[in-house]
Design a protein around this motif. Structure first.
Motif, PDB file in Angstrom:
ATOM      1  N   ASP A   3       8.217  11.825  -0.539  1.00 37.69           N
ATOM      2  CA  ASP A   3       6.982  11.893  -1.541  1.00 37.69           C
ATOM      3  C   ASP A   3       8.126  12.774  -3.338  1.00 37.69           C
ATOM      4  N   ILE A   4       9.141  12.306  -3.153  1.00 33.60           N
ATOM      5  CA  ILE A   4       9.000  11.896  -4.769  1.00 33.60           C
ATOM      6  C   ILE A   4       9.069  10.599  -5.270  1.00 33.60           C
ATOM      7  N   LYS A   8      17.459  16.841  -5.097  1.00 33.47           N
ATOM      8  CA  LYS A   8      15.996  17.225  -4.861  1.00 33.47           C
ATOM      9  C   LYS A   8      15.055  17.770  -6.582  1.00 33.47           C
ATOM     10  N   PRO A   9      15.212  16.463  -7.073  1.00 36.95           N
ATOM     11  CA  PRO A   9      14.896  16.296  -8.650  1.00 36.95           C
ATOM     12  C   PRO A   9      13.167  16.188  -7.924  1.00 36.95           C
ATOM     13  N   ASP A  10      12.476  16.335  -9.631  1.00 39.18           N
ATOM     14  CA  ASP A  10      10.936  16.024  -9.264  1.00 39.18           C
ATOM     15  C   ASP A  10      10.372  14.879  -8.988  1.00 39.18           C
ATOM     16  N   ILE A  11      11.306  13.832  -9.982  1.00 37.32           N
ATOM     17  CA  ILE A  11      11.221  12.638 -10.097  1.00 37.32           C
ATOM     18  C   ILE A  11      12.554  11.938 -10.279  1.00 37.32           C
ATOM     19  N   LYS A  49       0.981  -1.041  -0.041  1.00 37.05           N
ATOM     20  CA  LYS A  49      -0.426   0.333   0.430  1.00 37.05           C
ATOM     21  C   LYS A  49       0.578   0.893   0.214  1.00 37.05           C
ATOM     22  N   GLN A  50       0.229   1.860  -1.114  1.00 35.01           N
ATOM     23  CA  GLN A  50       1.403   3.447  -0.958  1.00 35.01           C
ATOM     24  C   GLN A  50       1.166   4.011   0.448  1.00 35.01           C
ATOM     25  N   GLU A  51       2.499   4.651   1.021  1.00 38.12           N
ATOM     26  CA  GLU A  51       2.011   5.299   2.342  1.00 38.12           C
ATOM     27  C   GLU A  51       1.936   6.457   2.327  1.00 38.12           C
ATOM     28  N   GLU A  52       2.804   7.036   0.909  1.00 31.39           N
ATOM     29  CA  GLU A  52       2.995   8.242   0.754  1.00 31.39           C
ATOM     30  C   GLU A  52       2.436   9.029  -0.221  1.00 31.39           C
TER      31      GLU A  52
END
Length: 441
Positions: free
Chosen positions: A79-80, A43-46, A5-8
């Motif tokens: 959260d990335i 700090k990349p977006d993805i 299950k995706q937590e973030e």
């Protein structure tokens, strides 16, 4: 089946400014987690996980091993968003695997919620791709996390025709991709322009996000000029590059700010010995910034109706230098231009005065060895055609270098830089001087 299950809550919205993605490519868990920690600091977006680098040859349940590592990577990224990519050897990756195993890995990863985006090699597998989507329809009702399919197509040996590229992207959408990706290898500048044209036109027709790029050093500018291509994601390098032409994340981000909008006070005149890349750099600068690019020699050729070598042969150098001065005066009547000057343009005081009155002069420098390597096979260099040797180049450079140095406002060495990196260094200097200003930046 127990599903992860995706937590973030991750933001997978690809609208707005282009997202910058950085790869991790470890061969084992230790390397991957170390790379993930390093990438988070950038700090990349993805983040893209290149699963094909992972050593799973001795793992009987390779898909579950992938899942266990994915959980640890996700915990580090928080959260990335993450892209799952198993790039096969046939499309530039590390491993050749059967279609059935490739499909098994992707379906298993999606079922476990290992990533937010899943790269699927579409075009080469289009005859069987429906099998993958049929499998996903069967398990979709049990999957607890949202996901998106990136339909990818890679051409490492060529740039297909405009029509072919359009059809590839359109068919990728029709086959079921949520995001359509196309990467091609250019052989010349025209190939790069074709890719940009296709991106611009196809994005309007598809109504889904696209990712397009022209690879290698020649095509690297397309990773920056996303305003023109409309790419929703651009791939940058962190500690390592996963494809030819990737640019460091900090550099690509800065160049993208220039691409989104900047202003120029006056003109930028590029000078330097032949072979330093004045024409190449001026054209790349124009693509990044949107400023108009003017090549003095090309301006003269168009006006005179003959090549520079013909002008030298028929009328001599003195005549050429006279029309060169007239051309510089005419060009400088306009502003916010990048002007590529011939190698001998600034040997004349009058030309220097006109250029400085209307902007700044930037000198591109290189060693004689670099110059020789670049021009040794050329036949259109009037000053060198009688003696195309390293010794002759050294002699000419020694004669001209003091003059170049004395008239220039800034200097950029091009020996170790590709065209995009040279533009980055130049624009950074111009911004510090207040000549180039980023809009809203």
């Amino acid at each position: 089946m127990k599903l992860f299950k995706q937590e973030e809550k991750r933001n997978t919205d690809l609208t707005g400014d282009t997202k910058v993605c950085v790869p991790i490519m470890g061969k084992n868990k230790r390397e991957l987690l170390s790379q993930a920690r390093d990438v988070v600091k950038m700090k990349p977006d993805i983040v893209e996980w290149r699963v094909d680098y992972l050593d799973i040859s001795n793992k009987a349940e390779g898909d579950y091993y992938i899942h266990l590592i994915a959980k640890k990577i996700r915990n580090i990224l928080k959260d990335i968003p993450l892209i799952y990519t198993f790039r096969t050897k046939e499309e530039g990756g590390e491993k050749s695997i059967t279609w059935d195993l490739y499909k098994k890995y992707i379906v298993s990863a999606i079922c476990h919620g290992d990533a937010d985006f899943y790269d699927v090699e579409m075009y080469r597998n289009k005859d069987r791709i429906y099998e993958l989507f049929d499998d996903l329809k069967e398990v979709d009702e049990w999957i607890t996390s949202e996901y998106k399919i990136i339909g990818s197509n890679h051409y490492f040996d060529k740039t297909p025709s405009v029509e072919e590229m359009k059809n590839i992207l359109l068919e990728t959408k029709e086959l079921g991709a949520n995001i359509c990706k196309l990467a091609v290898m250019p052989k010349n500048k025209a190939d790069v322009e074709k890719l940009i044209e296709v991106s611009r036109e196809t994005k309007k027709e598809l109504n889904v996000p696209i990712i397009t790029m022209s690879m290698g050093e020649l095509g690297a500018v397309t990773r920056v000029c996303t305003k023109e291509t409309g790419s929703c994601i651009t791939f940058a390098s962190g500690n390592n590059a996963s494809a030819p032409g990737q640019i460091k994340i900090d550099i690509i981000r800065k160049l993208m700010t220039y691409n989104r909008g900047c202003t120029l006070s006056g003109n930028i005149a590029l000078i330097g010995f032949m072979g330093t890349g004045k024409t190449t750099i001026s054209m790349t600068l124009a693509e990044i910034t949107g400023f108009e690019e003017v090549d003095v020699d090309a301006y003269i050729v168009k006006k005179e109706g003959m090549a520079i070598s013909e002008i030298f042969e028929k009328n001599g150098e003195e005549y050429f230098r006279k029309i060169e001065t007239n051309a510089i005066r005419e060009i400088c009547e306009n502003k916010s231009q990048i002007i590529s000057c011939g190698g001998g343009a600034v040997l004349k005081d009058e030309n220097v005065s006109v250029l400085k009155e209307n902007g700044v002069i930037a000198l591109l420098t290189a060693t004689p060895e670099t110059i020789f390597d670049r021009v040794k096979d050329h036949t259109h260099r009037p000053v060198l055609n009688n003696d195309m040797s390293l010794e002759h180049i050294k002699k000419l450079m020694e004669e001209r270098e003091p003059r170049y140095q004395s008239v220039s406002d800034m200097k950029i060495n091009v020996d170790g830089n590709d065209r995009v990196m040279t533009c980055y260094v130049l624009l950074s200097q111009l911004e510090k001087k207040g000549i180039v200003k980023v809009q809203n930046g």
